[in-house]
Design a protein around this motif. Structure first.
Motif, mmCIF file in Angstrom:
data_model
loop_
_atom_site.group_PDB
_atom_site.id
_atom_site.type_symbol
_atom_site.label_atom_id
_atom_site.label_comp_id
_atom_site.label_asym_id
_atom_site.label_seq_id
_atom_site.Cartn_x
_atom_site.Cartn_y
_atom_site.Cartn_z
ATOM 1 N N ALA A 187 37.979 42.807 27.130
ATOM 2 C CA ALA A 187 39.367 43.025 27.552
ATOM 3 C C ALA A 187 39.446 43.304 29.052
ATOM 4 O O ALA A 187 40.381 42.850 29.721
ATOM 5 N N TRP A 188 38.473 44.049 29.601
ATOM 6 C CA TRP A 188 38.451 44.261 31.053
ATOM 7 C C TRP A 188 38.301 42.923 31.774
ATOM 8 O O TRP A 188 38.960 42.664 32.799
ATOM 9 N N GLN A 189 37.442 42.068 31.270
ATOM 10 C CA GLN A 189 37.257 40.756 31.892
ATOM 11 C C GLN A 189 38.544 39.943 31.870
ATOM 12 O O GLN A 189 38.914 39.312 32.863
ATOM 13 N N LEU A 190 39.222 39.948 30.729
ATOM 14 C CA LEU A 190 40.478 39.212 30.599
ATOM 15 C C LEU A 190 41.543 39.756 31.542
ATOM 16 O O LEU A 190 42.268 38.991 32.193
ATOM 17 N N PHE A 191 41.642 41.082 31.588
ATOM 18 C CA PHE A 191 42.592 41.727 32.497
ATOM 19 C C PHE A 191 42.337 41.295 33.935
ATOM 20 O O PHE A 191 43.249 40.868 34.646
ATOM 21 N N ALA A 192 41.091 41.400 34.376
ATOM 22 C CA ALA A 192 40.753 41.054 35.759
ATOM 23 C C ALA A 192 41.014 39.582 36.041
ATOM 24 O O ALA A 192 41.533 39.228 37.108
ATOM 25 N N ASP A 193 40.682 38.718 35.095
ATOM 26 C CA ASP A 193 40.865 37.284 35.308
ATOM 27 C C ASP A 193 42.343 36.940 35.486
ATOM 28 O O ASP A 193 42.704 36.170 36.372
ATOM 29 N N HIS A 194 43.201 37.517 34.672
ATOM 30 C CA HIS A 194 44.638 37.259 34.821
ATOM 31 C C HIS A 194 45.171 37.812 36.141
ATOM 32 O O HIS A 194 45.982 37.167 36.809
#
Length: 192
Positions: A114-121
């Motif tokens: 979820a941290w990765q997804l947050f950062a990517d967006h």
């Protein structure tokens, strides 16, 4: 602010810029080498499509190639909206952040994914804003949260080739400029 809320807000941020893309901007270059606007958006929509099955415990092999190629179709905004809504629901589902997610490089906790997804967006939202000439200021709360998380992960991402080399940052740079540099971007990069 909890992680699911950070993810939701970063998805909204990206979506706001996506809805502002004009027809003549789909082939505009972005700060991401070799990606135009359509390719960038396709990457993010593809990532969102993967989120629900991966958060539910599916493996890369089980998902297979169903999200390969063009996932935008003739209505990229609708494609993003549907995929992002499903991703937000998957990340915010009860117990999702405590699950094991099977990624291409190994198993990680749902929270890390979820941290990765947050950062990517968040970062790709800035990329999209740059490409279409929109206001590229990021929400300071999101920047601060992303900076805290990425400070512990930057070396691993750079070592894996997931982010470009860190450009020099001027003395006294604001937190957004520092964060963008951590992700291999120059805040003054103007690709228009």
């Amino acid at each position: 602010m909890n992680l699911a809320e950070l993810h939701r807000r970063s998805c909204e941020h990206f979506g706001a810029h996506l809805r502002a893309v004009r027809q003549d901007q789909w082939t505009a270059p972005t700060p991401c080498a070799d990606w135009d606007v359509r390719t960038l958006v396709n990457h993010v929509v593809g990532e969102d499509l993967w989120t629900a099955p991966l958060m539910a415990g599916a493996t890369i092999e089980e998902v297979g190639d169903r999200f390969d190629g063009d996932v935008l179709g003739s209505d990229p905004v609708a494609a993003y909206t549907g995929a992002a809504d499903a991703a937000v629901d998957a990340v915010s589902a009860d117990g999702a952040l405590g699950r094991t997610v099977h990624l291409s490089f190994g198993d990680v906790p749902g929270e890390e994914y979820a941290w990765q997804l947050f950062a990517d967006h968040l970062i790709h939202g800035w990329d999209l804003a740059q490409a279409i000439g929109a206001d590229d200021r990021l929400d300071p709360e999101l920047v601060a949260a992303c900076a805290r998380w990425f400070a512990e992960n930057e070396d691993n991402y750079r070592g894996a080739g997931a982010v470009a080399a860190r450009p020099e940052v001027p003395a006294g740079a604001d937190e957004q400029t520092v964060l963008l540099a951590a992700f291999g971007r120059r805040a003054s990069n103007d690709v228009r």
